[in-house]
Motif scaffolding. Structure first.
Motif, PDB file in Angstrom:
ATOM      1  N   VAL A  53      -3.976 -11.956   4.736  1.00 39.04           N
ATOM      2  CA  VAL A  53      -2.802 -11.193   5.167  1.00 39.04           C
ATOM      3  C   VAL A  53      -1.543 -11.953   4.789  1.00 39.04           C
ATOM      4  O   VAL A  53      -1.401 -13.135   5.116  1.00 39.04           O
ATOM      5  N   SER A  54      -0.645 -11.275   4.098  1.00 40.63           N
ATOM      6  CA  SER A  54       0.631 -11.870   3.742  1.00 40.63           C
ATOM      7  C   SER A  54       1.708 -10.798   3.848  1.00 40.63           C
ATOM      8  O   SER A  54       1.405  -9.592   3.826  1.00 40.63           O
ATOM      9  N   TYR A  55       2.940 -11.237   3.967  1.00 41.91           N
ATOM     10  CA  TYR A  55       4.047 -10.308   4.164  1.00 41.91           C
ATOM     11  C   TYR A  55       5.188 -10.647   3.213  1.00 41.91           C
ATOM     12  O   TYR A  55       5.350 -11.808   2.819  1.00 41.91           O
ATOM     13  N   PRO A  56       6.019  -9.660   2.872  1.00 41.09           N
ATOM     14  CA  PRO A  56       7.236  -9.981   2.124  1.00 41.09           C
ATOM     15  C   PRO A  56       8.159 -10.830   2.989  1.00 41.09           C
ATOM     16  O   PRO A  56       8.055 -10.852   4.216  1.00 41.09           O
ATOM     17  N   SER A  57       9.082 -11.530   2.346  1.00 40.52           N
ATOM     18  CA  SER A  57      10.103 -12.240   3.100  1.00 40.52           C
ATOM     19  C   SER A  57      11.121 -11.234   3.629  1.00 40.52           C
ATOM     20  O   SER A  57      11.181 -10.073   3.185  1.00 40.52           O
ATOM     21  N   LEU A  58      11.948 -11.678   4.576  1.00 42.81           N
ATOM     22  CA  LEU A  58      12.996 -10.806   5.092  1.00 42.81           C
ATOM     23  C   LEU A  58      13.982 -10.446   3.985  1.00 42.81           C
ATOM     24  O   LEU A  58      14.470  -9.311   3.908  1.00 42.81           O
ATOM     25  N   MET A  59      14.252 -11.408   3.089  1.00 44.08           N
ATOM     26  CA  MET A  59      15.136 -11.133   1.961  1.00 44.08           C
ATOM     27  C   MET A  59      14.522 -10.070   1.042  1.00 44.08           C
ATOM     28  O   MET A  59      15.235  -9.200   0.520  1.00 44.08           O
ATOM     29  N   ALA A  60      13.215 -10.122   0.828  1.00 45.79           N
ATOM     30  CA  ALA A  60      12.552  -9.121  -0.020  1.00 45.79           C
ATOM     31  C   ALA A  60      12.662  -7.734   0.601  1.00 45.79           C
ATOM     32  O   ALA A  60      12.887  -6.741  -0.103  1.00 45.79           O
ATOM     33  N   HIS A  61      12.492  -7.633   1.914  1.00 45.57           N
ATOM     34  CA  HIS A  61      12.644  -6.333   2.588  1.00 45.57           C
ATOM     35  C   HIS A  61      14.042  -5.766   2.355  1.00 45.57           C
ATOM     36  O   HIS A  61      14.201  -4.584   2.014  1.00 45.57           O
ATOM     37  N   HIS A  62      15.061  -6.581   2.535  1.00 46.24           N
ATOM     38  CA  HIS A  62      16.438  -6.096   2.367  1.00 46.24           C
ATOM     39  C   HIS A  62      16.751  -5.808   0.899  1.00 46.24           C
ATOM     40  O   HIS A  62      17.510  -4.883   0.594  1.00 46.24           O
ATOM     41  N   THR A  63      16.149  -6.585   0.002  1.00 44.34           N
ATOM     42  CA  THR A  63      16.345  -6.324  -1.428  1.00 44.34           C
ATOM     43  C   THR A  63      15.722  -4.990  -1.816  1.00 44.34           C
ATOM     44  O   THR A  63      16.301  -4.227  -2.610  1.00 44.34           O
TER      45      THR A  63
ATOM     46  N   LEU B 175       0.834  -1.205   0.000  1.00 47.87           N
ATOM     47  CA  LEU B 175       0.000   0.000   0.000  1.00 47.87           C
ATOM     48  C   LEU B 175       0.865   1.250   0.000  1.00 47.87           C
ATOM     49  O   LEU B 175       0.528   2.242  -0.640  1.00 47.87           O
ATOM     50  N   ASN B 176       1.944   1.214   0.735  1.00 48.08           N
ATOM     51  CA  ASN B 176       2.727   2.421   0.967  1.00 48.08           C
ATOM     52  C   ASN B 176       4.159   2.090   1.367  1.00 48.08           C
ATOM     53  O   ASN B 176       4.808   2.893   2.022  1.00 48.08           O
ATOM     54  N   GLY B 177       4.636   0.904   1.007  1.00 48.56           N
ATOM     55  CA  GLY B 177       5.932   0.458   1.463  1.00 48.56           C
ATOM     56  C   GLY B 177       5.895  -0.018   2.900  1.00 48.56           C
ATOM     57  O   GLY B 177       6.922  -0.425   3.455  1.00 48.56           O
ATOM     58  N   PHE B 178       4.736   0.006   3.514  1.00 50.15           N
ATOM     59  CA  PHE B 178       4.583  -0.345   4.932  1.00 50.15           C
ATOM     60  C   PHE B 178       3.690  -1.561   5.104  1.00 50.15           C
ATOM     61  O   PHE B 178       4.022  -2.518   5.795  1.00 50.15           O
ATOM     62  N   GLN B 179       2.548  -1.552   4.450  1.00 45.42           N
ATOM     63  CA  GLN B 179       1.594  -2.648   4.572  1.00 45.42           C
ATOM     64  C   GLN B 179       1.440  -3.370   3.229  1.00 45.42           C
ATOM     65  O   GLN B 179       1.711  -2.803   2.169  1.00 45.42           O
ATOM     66  N   THR B 180       0.982  -4.610   3.298  1.00 45.01           N
ATOM     67  CA  THR B 180       0.730  -5.421   2.109  1.00 45.01           C
ATOM     68  C   THR B 180      -0.755  -5.745   2.043  1.00 45.01           C
ATOM     69  O   THR B 180      -1.372  -6.048   3.073  1.00 45.01           O
ATOM     70  N   ILE B 181      -1.335  -5.675   0.857  1.00 44.68           N
ATOM     71  CA  ILE B 181      -2.760  -5.932   0.713  1.00 44.68           C
ATOM     72  C   ILE B 181      -2.999  -6.996  -0.353  1.00 44.68           C
ATOM     73  O   ILE B 181      -2.271  -7.078  -1.342  1.00 44.68           O
TER      74      ILE B 181
END
Length: 771
Positions: A636-646, A534-540
């Motif tokens: 509800v789903s989230y990026p992986s930790l690797m995706a956040h760092h990428t 949504l804003n680099g903060f939440q996933t929809i």
């Protein structure tokens, strides 16, 4: 907020008479030729009765007798006279209601909080309880249509050049804020005027967040003004970074005289607001090494591929201890298929501590650690006495690999076909790239109204070149509107786990076209479900609906989107906000640019024909789950930790400072600087360390974000740790603050929380003070 004449179930010709900005003499009026009028003692009864009739009609749509009527619109309340007219005239009507109880109405000005308090009271619930039987609307209200199939999904991509420039400024300003605050904490001497440059950059970035700025829906001359302001802010942030870096590296050797003369050049500049960035060419000689400092603004360790431009292929790289390190020299291939003779790429892998400045020296002669890349082209290769060049004789698929990745490309056009992350489960994921165009004769800046399906613009035989080397492989494809690059980094860091994709787009010769990058994957995403941020903060969660038109199934992608099935996930990380869709199973569509001659009658007054050559950048990450997910379409789903760092390495790149002069003060410059004693936990990101300009005090706002992530994926090669949200704020800096106070996000109010704990998905602010 909406003006009265847009409220549902109201007769607009009557309601317009109660918009008191439209009183005769104003610059706006009612189109039904019955103007608004001041409420007086002689007309209040008739006027109050008329508006009450409209309210009663609208109330038929409500479950209770509590009615919400928004009052306002775009470009409103910009003059105090309008504010007074709206308030005073409505207050006379409300007073009339109060004096006539037989009308059974109570009206007042209020906030959304007042409305929901009254609603709960009317339904007999207290606190924040949910009234029984009321439906719950979840989501973000995208994609909006104001009538029929007129979906407002076009502005997600309109004027992508400035969307990209906005993201660049966000990075530069954040990096400047952090290094400036570190310099202030160190009490080093800084040039005069840096506070003013930061303030101006903050304001210009904030101004562009206007709903006609970042959206790309402003008039042409306003866009030019926005662009100049953004460029001024970028240049100002660059100056602050260079000045603060110099002060930190010189330390006590810095004086007012040395502070006024900058030793560093930044590595990237723009000639004007609508031009692409140009990297500084480092002039090498055999006699003197050139020094480059790398600034890592992340609070995590980085081991990453660095690319500099040099004027000679005879080059070598040395770390801060004087040790030679491996490097690669690449040719620069022009769009015409030639090799430039005046500049070359110098590639090496740098290791950088968190919040650090790290020195590397560039020598003007090659050594045993220098390798020269080779070049293969689909047509006649350019001649070169430096690089080994050859023709790709076969049009069969070809594969490029590093120690971490393997990617296969189509031999007929050079476009990506599949990828595989090594040291995972070694299974191949299809990631076929194509470029398509929607014909959109009716689209405008706001609306996306395609006339049929998208058509591929990739020719059967497309010109491309392949650069191969020990540290970097690159495929560069040249088409009519697109210069497309896919790059593999042989890096042990985060950047080695994904493919870097860049497109330089030029649609200035097109008309009523919308250019799309299409990725067809082997992900079996059931029920047409995919996810965007949504804003680099939440996933929809998004779901393609067959009952909607093509344009109704496009959504905004500020930072990323991903497709997943029970065993795998493909994530596209974006360096700029764009419009996306997944209308077929396993397929991602990303709108790259749009050129439109028509005004779509939503307020702009003209089409979008001021296109620029535009850079769009992405990282493509393929991941396999450590265990099968039985519900990959969950809400509800989230990026992986690797995706956040990428994502972080894409939008928050390493900044390069090139030493431009050799002065006596440069000899006392430290080889490195580190702002942190250690590093933050893997799931905690430093959003900012922003100085508070208070006379006589050294204070900064430390904003930390603990990210939510899906733990079903590998975190290799991350070397950071998880601490369950514990961050000892006063102990992490090399210049520890004398006090730290948890506050509200804007530091307006203290928060009664003496712990250093951050909950998942939370953002915290600490007021740091140095005595």
């Amino acid at each position: 907020m909406m003006s009265c004449d847009h409220n549902l179930m109201l007769h607009v010709q009557i309601c317009c008479q109660f918009d008191f900005k439209r009183i005769p003499g104003s610059r706006v009026s009612c189109p039904w030729r019955i103007p608004a009028q001041h409420i007086t003692g002689s007309n209040v009864q008739e006027r109050a009765t008329a508006i009450l009739d409209q309210y009663r009609k609208k109330a038929q749509l409500y479950r209770t007798n509590v009615l919400l009527v928004p009052l306002g619109d775009d470009f409103r309340y910009d003059m105090s006279s309008e504010t007074h007219d709206q308030y005073n005239n409505y207050q006379r009507i409300f007073t009339y209601f109060d004096s006539h109880p037989e009308l059974h109405v109570k009206a007042q000005f209020g906030t959304l909080k007042d409305y929901f308090t009254a609603l709960r009271k009317a339904t007999g619930v207290s606190g924040k309880a949910h009234p029984t039987g009321f439906p719950v609307l979840e989501g973000d209200f995208f994609t909006y249509a104001d009538r029929d199939v007129d979906y407002w999904s076009g502005y997600y991509t309109s004027r992508p050049f400035y969307k990209n420039l906005d993201r660049i400024l966000e990075d530069r300003l954040r990096a400047a804020e952090i290094i400036y605050s570190l310099a202030v904490a160190q009490s080093v001497v800084l040039p005069v005027g840096l506070e003013q440059e930061l303030t101006r950059a903050r304001r210009n970035l904030g101004l562009f967040q206007h709903h006609d700025g970042i959206t790309g829906t402003a008039k042409n001359h306003v866009v030019v003004d926005y662009g100049n302001r953004l460029l001024d802010a970028v240049n100002g942030a660059d100056h602050v970074m260079a000045a603060a870096a110099q002060a930190l590296l010189l330390g006590d050797s810095q004086s007012e005289s040395t502070a006024s003369s900058l030793i560093f050049d930044v590595d990237e500049t723009r000639a004007q607001h609508d031009s692409l960035p140009e990297k500084t060419i480092i002039s090498l000689s055999q006699d003197v090494k050139k020094t480059v400092y790398l600034y890592n603004s992340l609070a995590h360790m980085r081991q990453e591929l660095i690319i500099l431009l040099v004027n000679s292929p005879s080059a070598s790289v040395y770390d801060a201890d004087g040790n030679p390190i491996s490097c690669q020299v690449n040719p620069i291939v022009t769009s015409a298929g030639g090799i430039t003779a005046s500049k070359y790429e110098l590639v090496f892998i740098a290791k950088m501590a968190p919040l650090s400045l790290t020195k590397y020296d560039i020598a003007g002669e090659a050594n045993q650690f220098t390798t020269i890349a080779s070049l293969e082209c689909s047509g006649d290769p350019p001649s070169s006495s430096i690089f080994k060049t050859s023709t790709i004789s076969s049009r069969s698929p070809f594969t490029l690999s590093t120690d971490q990745l393997e990617a296969t490309f189509d031999g007929s056009n050079g476009l990506l076909r599949s990828m595989k992350r090594l040291h995972s489960d070694d299974s191949v994921i299809q990631t076929k790239i194509d470029f398509t165009v929607y014909s959109s004769p009716s689209s405008g800046a706001y609306l996306f109204l395609p006339a049929g399906l998208a058509q591929s613009v990739v020719e059967k035989s497309t010109s491309y070149c392949v650069t191969k080397g020990s540290l970097l492989h690159r495929v560069q494809v040249t088409m009519a509107m697109i210069n497309h690059v896919v790059q593999l980094s042989n890096s042990p860091g985060v950047d080695g786990q994904s493919l870097y994709i860049s497109n330089i787009i030029d649609v200035r010769r097109e008309n009523n076209k919308e250019l799309v990058m299409k990725l067809s994957t082997s992900i079996n995403n059931d029920d047409s479900v995919y996810y965007t941020d949504l804003n680099g903060f939440q996933t929809i969660r998004r779901k393609t609906l067959d009952k909607l038109t093509t344009q109704g199934n496009f959504y905004p992608m500020p930072s990323y989107m991903f497709l997943q099935d029970t065993t795998s996930r493909v994530t596209l990380l974006s360096g700029q906000p764009l419009g996306v869709s997944s209308r077929e199973r396993g397929v991602m569509e990303v709108v790259l640019d749009r050129r439109l001659s028509r005004d779509d009658n939503r307020g702009l007054g003209h089409g979008v024909t001021d296109n620029k050559m535009t850079l769009s950048s992405f990282r493509l990450l393929a991941e396999h789950r450590s265990a099968a997910d039985s519900n990959p379409t969950r809400e509800v789903s989230y990026p992986s930790l690797m995706a956040h760092h990428t994502s972080s390495i894409l939008v928050l790149p390493v900044h390069h400072f090139i030493m431009k002069i050799i002065s006596p003060s440069a000899t006392t410059m430290a080889a490195s600087y580190t702002g942190l004693k250690g590093r933050l936990p893997c799931d905690v990101h430093m959003l900012n360390l922003r100085s508070v300009f208070t006379s006589g005090r050294r204070e900064a706002a430390l904003l930390l974000h603990r990210k939510g992530f899906d733990c079903g994926f590998s975190t290799r090669p991350l070397t950071c740790h998880l601490t369950n949200g514990q961050v000892p704020v006063q102990q992490i800096f090399t210049s520890p603050p004398t006090s730290s106070e948890r506050t509200s996000l804007t530091m307006m109010f203290p928060v009664e929380d003496s712990t250093d704990h951050i909950e998942p998905m939370e953002i915290t602010t600490n007021r740091l003070s140095w005595s």
